[in-house]
Design a protein around this motif. Sequence first.
Motif, PDB file in Angstrom:
ATOM      1  N   TYR A 311       1.036  -1.159  -0.103  1.00 43.65           N
ATOM      2  CA  TYR A 311       0.136  -0.038  -0.151  1.00 43.65           C
ATOM      3  C   TYR A 311       0.993   1.169   0.026  1.00 43.65           C
ATOM      4  N   TYR A 312       2.030   1.295   0.979  1.00 43.02           N
ATOM      5  CA  TYR A 312       2.617   2.637   0.773  1.00 43.02           C
ATOM      6  C   TYR A 312       3.566   3.042  -0.332  1.00 43.02           C
ATOM      7  N   ALA A 313       3.893   1.777  -0.836  1.00 39.51           N
ATOM      8  CA  ALA A 313       4.511   1.983  -2.262  1.00 39.51           C
ATOM      9  C   ALA A 313       3.526   2.734  -3.229  1.00 39.51           C
ATOM     10  N   MET A 314       2.099   2.346  -3.207  1.00 42.28           N
ATOM     11  CA  MET A 314       1.308   3.320  -4.002  1.00 42.28           C
ATOM     12  C   MET A 314       1.228   4.427  -3.779  1.00 42.28           C
ATOM     13  N   LYS A 315       1.037   4.541  -2.256  1.00 37.20           N
ATOM     14  CA  LYS A 315       0.837   6.070  -1.733  1.00 37.20           C
ATOM     15  C   LYS A 315       1.869   6.964  -2.157  1.00 37.20           C
ATOM     16  N   ALA A 316       3.293   6.244  -1.882  1.00 38.27           N
ATOM     17  CA  ALA A 316       4.215   7.221  -2.451  1.00 38.27           C
ATOM     18  C   ALA A 316       4.274   7.665  -4.042  1.00 38.27           C
ATOM     19  N   TRP A 512      12.842   0.702  17.938  1.00 40.32           N
ATOM     20  CA  TRP A 512      11.780   1.651  17.509  1.00 40.32           C
ATOM     21  C   TRP A 512      11.805   1.608  15.861  1.00 40.32           C
ATOM     22  N   MET A 513      13.087   1.894  15.332  1.00 34.91           N
ATOM     23  CA  MET A 513      13.359   2.132  14.061  1.00 34.91           C
ATOM     24  C   MET A 513      13.492   0.787  13.222  1.00 34.91           C
ATOM     25  N   SER A 514      13.708  -0.037  13.782  1.00 37.22           N
ATOM     26  CA  SER A 514      13.836  -1.273  13.355  1.00 37.22           C
ATOM     27  C   SER A 514      12.476  -1.969  13.154  1.00 37.22           C
ATOM     28  N   VAL A 515      11.606  -1.960  13.941  1.00 41.34           N
ATOM     29  CA  VAL A 515      10.309  -2.575  13.778  1.00 41.34           C
ATOM     30  C   VAL A 515       9.539  -1.646  12.961  1.00 41.34           C
ATOM     31  N   GLN A 516       9.869  -0.230  12.814  1.00 40.09           N
ATOM     32  CA  GLN A 516       9.123   0.847  11.862  1.00 40.09           C
ATOM     33  C   GLN A 516       9.424   0.358  10.454  1.00 40.09           C
ATOM     34  N   VAL A 517      10.929   0.002  10.242  1.00 41.06           N
ATOM     35  CA  VAL A 517      11.340  -0.303   8.859  1.00 41.06           C
ATOM     36  C   VAL A 517      10.582  -1.755   8.482  1.00 41.06           C
ATOM     37  N   GLU A 518      10.724  -2.523   9.336  1.00 43.93           N
ATOM     38  CA  GLU A 518      10.054  -3.870   9.197  1.00 43.93           C
ATOM     39  C   GLU A 518       8.666  -3.854   8.642  1.00 43.93           C
ATOM     40  N   SER A 519       7.713  -3.069   9.463  1.00 45.38           N
ATOM     41  CA  SER A 519       6.364  -3.064   9.204  1.00 45.38           C
ATOM     42  C   SER A 519       6.015  -2.200   8.166  1.00 45.38           C
ATOM     43  N   LEU A 520       6.524  -1.212   7.883  1.00 42.12           N
ATOM     44  CA  LEU A 520       6.173  -0.058   6.898  1.00 42.12           C
ATOM     45  C   LEU A 520       6.761  -0.181   5.529  1.00 42.12           C
ATOM     46  N   GLY A 521       7.827  -0.818   5.420  1.00 39.10           N
ATOM     47  CA  GLY A 521       8.514  -1.260   4.311  1.00 39.10           C
ATOM     48  C   GLY A 521       9.394  -0.156   3.637  1.00 39.10           C
ATOM     49  N   PRO A 522       9.818  -0.376   2.381  1.00 36.48           N
ATOM     50  CA  PRO A 522      10.995   0.189   1.574  1.00 36.48           C
ATOM     51  C   PRO A 522      10.371   1.485   1.003  1.00 36.48           C
ATOM     52  N   ALA A 523       9.366   1.720   1.165  1.00 40.37           N
ATOM     53  CA  ALA A 523       8.420   3.073   0.625  1.00 40.37           C
ATOM     54  C   ALA A 523       9.069   4.105   1.344  1.00 40.37           C
ATOM     55  N   PHE A 524       9.591   3.892   2.756  1.00 37.63           N
ATOM     56  CA  PHE A 524       9.906   5.138   3.851  1.00 37.63           C
ATOM     57  C   PHE A 524      11.408   5.492   3.870  1.00 37.63           C
ATOM     58  N   ASP A 525      11.828   6.458   3.940  1.00 38.47           N
ATOM     59  CA  ASP A 525      13.150   6.906   4.259  1.00 38.47           C
ATOM     60  C   ASP A 525      13.099   7.631   5.788  1.00 38.47           C
ATOM     61  N   PHE A 526      13.106   6.835   6.776  1.00 40.02           N
ATOM     62  CA  PHE A 526      13.060   7.351   8.123  1.00 40.02           C
ATOM     63  C   PHE A 526      14.498   8.170   8.488  1.00 40.02           C
ATOM     64  N   THR A 527      14.045   9.511   8.863  1.00 41.99           N
ATOM     65  CA  THR A 527      14.951  10.392   9.564  1.00 41.99           C
ATOM     66  C   THR A 527      15.207   9.893  10.966  1.00 41.99           C
ATOM     67  N   PRO A 528      16.551  10.223  11.594  1.00 39.83           N
ATOM     68  CA  PRO A 528      16.760   9.775  12.788  1.00 39.83           C
ATOM     69  C   PRO A 528      16.066  10.544  14.049  1.00 39.83           C
ATOM     70  N   ASP A 529      15.267  11.606  13.747  1.00 38.42           N
ATOM     71  CA  ASP A 529      14.510  12.124  14.761  1.00 38.42           C
ATOM     72  C   ASP A 529      13.350  11.452  15.016  1.00 38.42           C
ATOM     73  N   TYR A 530      13.022  10.657  14.075  1.00 38.58           N
ATOM     74  CA  TYR A 530      11.792   9.681  14.267  1.00 38.58           C
ATOM     75  C   TYR A 530      12.071   8.710  15.544  1.00 38.58           C
ATOM     76  N   GLY A 531      13.179   8.490  15.929  1.00 37.46           N
ATOM     77  CA  GLY A 531      13.713   7.566  16.899  1.00 37.46           C
ATOM     78  C   GLY A 531      12.846   8.009  18.319  1.00 37.46           C
ATOM     79  N   VAL A 532      12.335   8.920  18.430  1.00 39.87           N
ATOM     80  CA  VAL A 532      11.844   9.340  19.818  1.00 39.87           C
ATOM     81  C   VAL A 532      10.240   9.278  19.656  1.00 39.87           C
ATOM     82  N   TYR A 533       9.465   8.735  18.676  1.00 41.92           N
ATOM     83  CA  TYR A 533       8.256   8.583  18.646  1.00 41.92           C
ATOM     84  C   TYR A 533       7.561   7.675  19.383  1.00 41.92           C
ATOM     85  N   TRP A 534       8.422   6.672  19.806  1.00 40.09           N
ATOM     86  CA  TRP A 534       7.918   5.464  20.688  1.00 40.09           C
ATOM     87  C   TRP A 534       7.311   6.504  22.136  1.00 40.09           C
ATOM     88  N   SER A 535       7.803   7.318  22.491  1.00 40.58           N
ATOM     89  CA  SER A 535       7.598   7.958  23.717  1.00 40.58           C
ATOM     90  C   SER A 535       6.312   8.432  24.176  1.00 40.58           C
TER      91      SER A 535
END
Length: 624
Positions: A311-316, A512-535
């Motif tokens: 889905y997120y490949a389509m959305k991109a 947090w970043m590892s599970v986000q990459v695994e679950s959301l997939g290659p359509a995303f390029d995660f910036t390091p500041d996303y690492g606090v969003y678990w909180s």
Amino acid sequence: MTSHPPAFPGDSPSRDPFLRDTEARLGSASAAGSLPEWDLRDLYASPDDPRLAADLEAAERSARAFEAAHMGRLASLSGDALDAALREYERVEEVLGRVMSFAQLLFSGDAQDAGNGRFYQTMQERVTVIGSHLLFFTLELNRLDDAFLEGRMAGSRALARWRPWLRDLRVFRPHQLSDEAEKLLHEKEVTGRSAWNRLFDETIAHMRVPVERAGRSEELTVSAALNLLSDPDRSVREAAAAGVSKAFGGNIRLFSLITNTLAKDKEIVDGWRNYPRPGTSRNRANMVEDEVVDALVAAVVESFPRLSHRYYAMKAKWLGLERMKHWDRNAPLPGDLDRTIPWSAAREQVLGAYAAFSPELAEMGRDFFDKPWIDAALRPGKASGAFAHPTVPSAHPYLLLNYHGKSRDVMTLAHELGHGVHQRLAAKQGYLMSGTPLTLAETASVFGEMLTFRAMLDAETDPARRRLMLASKVEDMLNTVVRQIAFYRFETLVHDERRKGEVSSERLAEIWMSVQVESLGPAFDFTPDYGVYWSYIPHFVHTPFYVYAYAFGDCLVNALYGVYQDGQVPDFQRKYLDLLRAGGTLRHQELLAPFGLDASVPAFWKRGLDVISGFIDELERADG
């Protein structure tokens, strides 16, 4: 009956609540129209209400008398006498439940008010003291052997009514500690987990998120800032994301301390109770086997590529991006104006969808709107997200939402109203047996969402608009299934790692970043500041390992709704309402049997996930 924790503020989008005149109680004005605010006087008029003080004093006298009359004597009671003891125990517990419901709702309405925080803490402490005189009862019941209880129930029809509650109580029998240890844990709760929960809530409530937009800087509440992650303007989404990262990054040591402390606290208690793994105690409370949860998690993880990745490949592509950033995940799609939906229109859409399925369900839901049982207004200090609090059977549930007037808010309303009508239907089971395990508590809420979505989709004749609605539903389902299982995996990894020592904030970010990459997939390029969003996820603090219940409920409802659509089960509506009325008296196997469904079979979860995959197939065909 425990309260339903708030929904995730990122996935759903200080005034005195007592001394208001009738007109003021109609709510605050916004772009979505006049929004309702609840009136808690059906519980108590105020923290100083003489009735509240009298209830506490009477409950303490009753609890002390109950302890004096029954402690150490349960094995000598007849079946009818045990029934009488259970009825008195339930009566006192319901009084304490009413007090704590009032305190929790007051605090949720405005956590910035220091008086509300003090009152909440004071009530927790007072109720804990009173409850310590009742604690012996369940412990002593669990020490009675099975043959004794079966014999008493065989000789007393009144006692046999309590069989479901006794069955569920005895699930915890192997994990029960000595009376002294149980009492110590009970009394220390107010200075332990509850205190850390309050610190988390008050910190979030007082936080302000700096957002730079339109050439000016704003200080927004966490809820308002997270809502901007769905703004059509990408620069606004990016600015909001940067602000959230900055605000939570500035508090990350505190949130890491809270997380580490609570995880260690859980490890200690789990060790004493001989739970084999961190999630087992939650599964026991949900009356679901570890293996069933494992099967659900495995099925969802295996489906990441055919669901979220696809889905997120389509959305991109729709957004004209090679790869998306995390602030694009909830971006509206091109052409989606997502017009503001007035509160009055949302009400009619949801009630209309409920009525088309069951007039009885709609009538029960209408009470929430006709009476001051909903707080949808936007204001500082109010809890983020949304929840339905059942309070006690002698009163009624209350709903909290933060209504911004978007389509997703209508779905949230349908969701929480589902909880509300479920809680009302189950109330006849009484305080002790009306509570539903979390895995089943999501059934009515997700079913209500599906009813509302299908009604809105069927009424839409514009193909482009239908495509947008379908895409929005897929995103909600991915948030409910994929994202919650990713959260569950994050919790599992954090709790497992905490057993080796304190987990640094940097390591928490990595997990947090590892599970986000695994679950959301290659359509995303995660910036390091996303690492606090678990909180910001409150469930990690308030209700560890709760989150899989959302995926459980969504897949269950997908399968259940499929049976309804197929028309293969006669009298489906009546059987569905009976399922809701059962409250906590039946397990998931018994509840699903009339519909020909079995959650212990792997094909059950695949059937639920296939519904999401089918929606994505339809989007791909429209896209092609």
